[in-house]
Write a protein that holds these residues in place. Structure first.
Motif, PDB file in Angstrom:
ATOM      1  N   THR A   1       0.849  -1.105   0.033  1.00  0.00           N
ATOM      2  CA  THR A   1      -0.032   0.271   0.113  1.00  0.00           C
ATOM      3  C   THR A   1       0.824   1.226  -0.073  1.00  0.00           C
ATOM      4  N   GLU A   2       1.962   1.062   0.942  1.00  0.00           N
ATOM      5  CA  GLU A   2       2.855   2.406   1.010  1.00  0.00           C
ATOM      6  C   GLU A   2       3.524   2.583  -0.154  1.00  0.00           C
ATOM      7  N   PHE A   3       3.986   1.309  -1.004  1.00  0.00           N
ATOM      8  CA  PHE A   3       4.705   1.592  -2.126  1.00  0.00           C
ATOM      9  C   PHE A   3       3.660   2.101  -3.263  1.00  0.00           C
ATOM     10  N   ILE A   4       2.675   1.625  -3.263  1.00  0.00           N
ATOM     11  CA  ILE A   4       1.618   2.387  -4.429  1.00  0.00           C
ATOM     12  C   ILE A   4       1.575   3.803  -4.206  1.00  0.00           C
ATOM     13  N   SER A   5       1.330   3.958  -2.781  1.00  0.00           N
ATOM     14  CA  SER A   5       1.552   5.471  -2.337  1.00  0.00           C
ATOM     15  C   SER A   5       2.602   6.355  -2.847  1.00  0.00           C
ATOM     16  N   THR A   6       3.863   5.502  -2.527  1.00  0.00           N
ATOM     17  CA  THR A   6       5.100   6.263  -2.931  1.00  0.00           C
ATOM     18  C   THR A   6       5.308   6.349  -4.593  1.00  0.00           C
ATOM     19  N   VAL A   7       4.799   5.247  -5.200  1.00  0.00           N
ATOM     20  CA  VAL A   7       4.918   5.341  -6.532  1.00  0.00           C
ATOM     21  C   VAL A   7       4.151   6.554  -7.061  1.00  0.00           C
ATOM     22  N   ALA A   8       2.819   6.517  -6.716  1.00  0.00           N
ATOM     23  CA  ALA A   8       2.040   7.889  -7.214  1.00  0.00           C
ATOM     24  C   ALA A   8       2.644   9.248  -6.500  1.00  0.00           C
ATOM     25  N   HIS A   9       3.434   8.975  -5.637  1.00  0.00           N
ATOM     26  CA  HIS A   9       4.125  10.586  -5.301  1.00  0.00           C
ATOM     27  C   HIS A   9       5.110  10.516  -6.101  1.00  0.00           C
ATOM     28  N   GLU A  10       5.873   9.468  -6.398  1.00  0.00           N
ATOM     29  CA  GLU A  10       7.376   9.485  -7.154  1.00  0.00           C
ATOM     30  C   GLU A  10       6.771  10.050  -8.813  1.00  0.00           C
ATOM     31  N   LEU A  11       5.514   9.420  -9.185  1.00  0.00           N
ATOM     32  CA  LEU A  11       5.162  10.014 -10.622  1.00  0.00           C
ATOM     33  C   LEU A  11       4.855  11.306 -10.385  1.00  0.00           C
ATOM     34  N   ARG A  12       4.063  11.736  -9.312  1.00  0.00           N
ATOM     35  CA  ARG A  12       3.642  12.908  -9.519  1.00  0.00           C
ATOM     36  C   ARG A  12       4.502  14.067  -9.366  1.00  0.00           C
ATOM     37  N   THR A  13       5.727  13.765  -8.804  1.00  0.00           N
ATOM     38  CA  THR A  13       6.634  14.779  -8.742  1.00  0.00           C
ATOM     39  C   THR A  13       7.241  15.310  -9.971  1.00  0.00           C
TER      40      THR A  13
ATOM     41  N   VAL B   1      -1.180  27.991   1.621  1.00  0.00           N
ATOM     42  CA  VAL B   1      -1.647  27.001   0.558  1.00  0.00           C
ATOM     43  C   VAL B   1      -0.777  25.705   0.519  1.00  0.00           C
ATOM     44  N   MET B   2      -1.141  24.702   0.694  1.00  0.00           N
ATOM     45  CA  MET B   2      -0.331  23.376   0.621  1.00  0.00           C
ATOM     46  C   MET B   2      -0.235  22.949  -0.800  1.00  0.00           C
ATOM     47  N   LEU B   3       0.759  22.485  -1.064  1.00  0.00           N
ATOM     48  CA  LEU B   3       1.003  22.014  -2.294  1.00  0.00           C
ATOM     49  C   LEU B   3       1.674  20.599  -2.283  1.00  0.00           C
ATOM     50  N   THR B   4       1.207  19.488  -2.531  1.00  0.00           N
ATOM     51  CA  THR B   4       1.993  18.514  -2.283  1.00  0.00           C
ATOM     52  C   THR B   4       1.344  17.254  -3.133  1.00  0.00           C
ATOM     53  N   ALA B   5       2.516  16.301  -3.562  1.00  0.00           N
ATOM     54  CA  ALA B   5       1.912  15.126  -4.421  1.00  0.00           C
ATOM     55  C   ALA B   5       1.036  14.316  -3.588  1.00  0.00           C
ATOM     56  N   LYS B   6       1.044  14.297  -2.314  1.00  0.00           N
ATOM     57  CA  LYS B   6       0.010  13.554  -1.469  1.00  0.00           C
ATOM     58  C   LYS B   6      -1.323  13.963  -1.661  1.00  0.00           C
ATOM     59  N   GLY B   7      -2.225  13.285  -2.145  1.00  0.00           N
ATOM     60  CA  GLY B   7      -3.545  13.937  -2.398  1.00  0.00           C
ATOM     61  C   GLY B   7      -4.762  13.322  -1.934  1.00  0.00           C
ATOM     62  N   GLN B   8      -4.320  12.510  -0.727  1.00  0.00           N
ATOM     63  CA  GLN B   8      -5.691  12.042  -0.282  1.00  0.00           C
ATOM     64  C   GLN B   8      -6.289  12.759   0.924  1.00  0.00           C
ATOM     65  N   GLN B   9      -7.436  12.487   0.904  1.00  0.00           N
ATOM     66  CA  GLN B   9      -8.339  13.259   1.835  1.00  0.00           C
ATOM     67  C   GLN B   9      -7.938  13.303   3.120  1.00  0.00           C
ATOM     68  N   ALA B  10      -7.103  12.265   3.885  1.00  0.00           N
ATOM     69  CA  ALA B  10      -6.667  12.332   5.196  1.00  0.00           C
ATOM     70  C   ALA B  10      -5.456  13.501   5.062  1.00  0.00           C
ATOM     71  N   ASP B  11      -4.720  13.502   4.146  1.00  0.00           N
ATOM     72  CA  ASP B  11      -3.667  14.396   3.921  1.00  0.00           C
ATOM     73  C   ASP B  11      -3.995  15.775   4.034  1.00  0.00           C
ATOM     74  N   LYS B  12      -5.256  16.076   3.065  1.00  0.00           N
ATOM     75  CA  LYS B  12      -5.777  17.402   2.921  1.00  0.00           C
ATOM     76  C   LYS B  12      -6.361  17.703   4.070  1.00  0.00           C
ATOM     77  N   LYS B  13      -6.930  17.214   4.988  1.00  0.00           N
ATOM     78  CA  LYS B  13      -7.450  17.340   6.357  1.00  0.00           C
ATOM     79  C   LYS B  13      -6.341  17.797   7.274  1.00  0.00           C
ATOM     80  N   ILE B  14      -5.211  17.214   7.158  1.00  0.00           N
ATOM     81  CA  ILE B  14      -4.284  17.184   8.286  1.00  0.00           C
ATOM     82  C   ILE B  14      -3.693  18.580   7.897  1.00  0.00           C
ATOM     83  N   GLY B  15      -3.579  18.958   6.629  1.00  0.00           N
ATOM     84  CA  GLY B  15      -2.961  20.354   6.132  1.00  0.00           C
ATOM     85  C   GLY B  15      -3.833  21.379   6.635  1.00  0.00           C
TER      86      GLY B  15
END
Lengths: 692, 121
Positions: free
Chosen positions: A473-485, B80-94
């Motif tokens: 799960t973490e890997f998928i999230s990491t992959v997504a992040h690594e691709l997004r950057t 304004v937060m700008l991140t590759a993390k896009g999940q709802q939970a991350d948004k909330k934390i921000g």
């Protein structure tokens, strides 16, 4: 006076004559009497009727001479019947009568009221005359007379009674003697009759016994002390073929015992004659027609009425059939025993096999019965739950399982129609009390007749699987992040370049360089994913090997990093002589890039990174050393695992967690080894070697 | 002139954001870490901070946001937060940390311009 006297004399004479007549008549009458009762009765009757006494009783001494027994009586005190119902008994020496019996002297009491010896009864008289009955100078009885008048008895009365007594004493004695004799004869006759009756009874019993023996459903015979047959019942006759008349008086051993058994039988008989009995003795006999048979025999000592041994009784049964039956039975038992042994062995084999299977099952297995008692636990479940099966066998499940949820679920499984429950729970692990995640699966098992027999619970340690799941799960999230950057830069810059035209050529080129670099990063990520995918699927790397100089491979890479990571100092040490390797140059470059990237990423700016290559035996060894974060032993242990990232929380450092996994795979595909030397906080050295 | 602080560890992203916002006359500052962001924010009091979440170092974007929002000197800056993390939970934390809005990478430059203008007006 004279007249009176005269008249008195006349009266006396007349009275004497009268008494004489009485005696004469009495004596004559007595002549015709024989029985004691008649004799005595006549005396008392005469005393009352002829002499005018009120009462008259005759007592006779008993055989012992201690008591006087009333034998005859006349008068109002006594019944008129000659039978005396309650015969009075007076001890010798007691009362007036008793005194007379002991002294032998006549007693005349003129006033009984004045004599203390007089025994008062319901009709006391005033005067009494007691005369002893004497025969051959011995008192044999007392004649006792009484009257209502004071001083009634005269000398004449004494004289008269003495005469009567002397007349009858002899007769009484004779009658007594006869009576005694008759009594003895009677007794003798009675004994004789008893004897006769007993003899008859005995004869009957003897007959019955003989018949019993004769018709008994068992062979019975006996021999005397000389071994001669003196009893032989029908059954023995039937079995042996010898009838009673043929064998009576014959020597048992010589007549019917097999020659080779004679000594044994003789010994048995000899023992029996000494009182030692033999039981269940199997004796082989010969029948009259020469057929050998076996008789099961009890040899018993025979005693006569005086308890003296007078022979031996043999009681037995023909067991020829029994023996055959028994032999057959033994064969059956033996065969059955063999079958049973075989089946026990088979069962044991099966059980051993099942045991072996159960203990080799990698999952924990607990079987409970319908009362939730533990009936089976395999080794894995013992280890997982930390209990020994032998400690909890037949005990409630909560003894084996501390975990409440699991206990409840196991119990709940019974009675459910569903297949059971599947759920996860946590168990404290052995190492560092780290929680283990367990998956439990409960299911009901049924007996042949379809009844619920218990619950099988399967436990599986899914800690690692869960960890892998988590890492995936973490890997998928990491992959997504690594691709997004890189995508952010590619998309953003290309969009701006497309929508705005006011950029200087220099700026334009810079933006395009960013796009290009990020696109290449994307490609590299995709390559890593493809690599790991091929490793995962078990396909071997296709190494594109060619001959190369190891030093050159390293040297060519370094300037790129020196340029892009100017904040780090990268120093390279290589052998001066070229080292020739047969390797996939591209993959080897990938390994070095990975290691140098890690060194750069995990060490602070200004940190020194040493890259060295040297020949070590038949290996070319490369090391990449940094002064970075270093690794804890736990991190070192897992660092080559896929998806593992040394510091998962610090996702700021880019990477998929695949780099070292792929590196290790590439090195091993070249026949080399890779390892890590690191100390947390001080830095890390990664070394690998490849055969020259 | 409105001040905007761009915080990201990657030079490409900082450049991209700066170029994107060049359409308006903003005074732009750049910081490559949370620590640097706090220093510049205190000195320049930017009207808007565009903050990356994942950055190496002791202070990441979330922590920097929390610190800036609780510091009276800097709490007025919009973030304004700008991140590759896009999940709802991350948004909330921000948002809980004090951010006004949240942008996921890859972002649309036009959306970013609009958001910046909206906040700065």
């Amino acid at each position: 006076m004279t007249k009176l006297k005269k008249s008195s004399d006349q009266d006396v004479l007349r009275q004497k004559a009268r008494y004489f007549e009485v005696i004469q008549e009495f004596a004559l009458f007595q002549m015709g009497l024989n029985s004691l009762e008649d004799i005595l009765w006549n005396v008392t009757e005469t005393a009352i009727s002829q002499l005018g006494f009120v009462d008259c009783v005759i007592y006779l001494l008993d055989d012992a001479g201690t008591n006087l027994i009333q034998m005859a009586a006349h008068g109002p005190k006594n019944p008129t019947s000659r039978e005396i119902l309650n015969s009075i008994k007076i001890p010798v020496g007691e009362g007036i009568v008793g005194t007379v019996a002991s002294t032998g002297e006549i007693e005349r009491i003129s006033d009984t009221r004045k004599d203390p010896r007089y025994i008062m009864d319901d009709a006391p008289r005033l005067s009494e005359l007691a005369v002893p009955i004497i025969h051959q100078k011995k008192v044999i009885g007392v004649l006792d007379c009484e009257h209502d008048e004071l001083n009634f008895f005269t000398d004449e009365h004494i004289q008269l009674l003495s005469t009567i007594v002397s007349l009858v004493s002899n007769r009484i004695d004779t009658a007594l003697a006869i009576r005694k004799f008759e009594s003895t004869v009677g007794q003798l006759q009675s004994s004789e009759r008893n004897l006769e009756r007993k003899a008859t009874e005995l004869q009957k019993v003897a007959l019955e016994l003989t018949q019993l023996i004769d018709t008994a459903n068992a062979p019975i015979f006996s021999v005397d002390t000389e071994g001669r047959i003196d009893e032989w019942n029908q059954m023995v006759g039937n079995i042996t073929g010898f009838v009673k008349d043929e064998v009576m008086g014959q020597d048992l051993v010589k007549q019917i015992i097999n020659k080779d058994q004679r000594e044994t039988v003789k010994a048995v008989l000899k023992n029996a004659l000494r009182g030692i009995q033999t039981r269940s003795y199997e004796v082989p006999l010969n029948t009259k027609d020469g057929r050998p048979i076996i008789m099961l025999l009890n040899a018993a000592t025979r005693f006569n009425a005086e308890g003296i041994i007078n022979g031996v009784v043999g009681v037995g049964q023909d067991i020829t059939e029994l023996t055959a039956y028994r032999e057959n039975l033994e064969r059956m038992v033996n065969s059955r025993t063999r079958d049973l042994n075989q089946s026990v062995q088979d069962t044991e084999k099966t059980r051993d096999r099942i045991d072996a299977i159960l203990s080799s099952v990698p999952d924990g297995l607990i079987v409970t019965d319908t009362n939730n008692r533990v009936i089976l636990m395999n080794r894995v479940s013992e280890e997982l739950l930390g209990v020994r099966f032998s400690d909890v066998i037949d005990r409630p499940i909560n003894f084996a399982i501390a975990e409440k949820t699991l206990c409840e679920k196991v119990k709940d499984t019974l009675g459910t129609k569903s297949s059971g429950y599947q759920f996860d729970f946590e168990l404290p692990g052995k190492v560092l009390k780290k929680l283990k995640i367990m998956r439990a699966q409960t299911s009901v098992f049924y007996s042949r007749d379809g009844k619920q027999s218990g619950v099988v619970t399967i436990l599986r340690d899914v800690t690692l699987e869960r960890e892998v799941d988590r890492m995936k799960t973490e890997f998928i999230s990491t992959v997504a992040h690594e691709l997004r950057t890189p995508l952010t830069s590619i998309m953003g810059f290309s969009e701006i370049l497309l929508t705005r035209n006011n950029f200087k050529p220099q700026e334009r080129k810079k933006f395009l360089t960013y796009v290009n670099k990020q696109a290449r990063d994307l490609a590299s990520i995709i390559n890593d994913l493809l690599d790991i995918s091929s490793i995962e699927s078990g396909q071997s790397f296709r190494l594109n090997k060619s001959s190369c100089n190891a030093g050159d491979v390293i040297r060519n890479l370094i300037p790129h990093y020196q340029m892009h990571h100017s904040e780090h100092r990268i120093e390279v040490t290589l052998p001066e002589e070229p080292v020739e390797l047969l390797a996939d140059i591209e993959k080897l470059g990938q390994v070095l890039k990975n290691l140098i990237s890690n060194a750069v990423n995990y060490s602070p700016a200004g940190g020194l990174i040493l890259v060295a290559g040297e020949v070590s035996g038949d290996q070319f060894q490369v090391s990449v050393e940094d002064q970075g974060l270093g690794m804890t032993p736990a991190v070192q242990k897992n660092i080559f695992n896929r998806f593992y990232r040394g510091d998962a929380s610090d996702t700021a450092i880019h990477g998929l967690g695949l780099g070292l996994t792929i590196v290790k795979y590439i090195v091993e595909a070249h026949g080399g080894k890779i390892w890590i030397e690191s100390e947390y906080g001080l830095g890390t050295i990664v070394r690998f070697n490849i055969p020259i | 002139m409105k001040k905007i602080l761009i915080v990201d560890d990657q030079i490409e992203v900082r450049e991209l954001v700066e170029v994107t916002l060049r359409v308006k006359d903003y005074e732009i500052f750049q910081a490559s870490s949370g620590k640097e962001a706090i220093e510049i924010a205190r000195a320049e009091k930017p009207d808007l901070i565009i903050m990356d979440i994942m950055m190496p170092g002791e202070i990441d974007g979330l922590e920097a946001t929390r610190l800036l929002k609780t510091d009276p000197e800097t709490k007025d800056s919009s973030i304004v937060m700008l991140t590759a993390k896009g999940q709802q939970a991350d948004k909330k934390i921000g948002l809980t940390a004090g951010a006004s809005d949240y942008f996921s990478k890859p972002f649309s430059p036009l959306d970013l311009i609009n958001k910046a203008e909206e906040i700065l007006e």
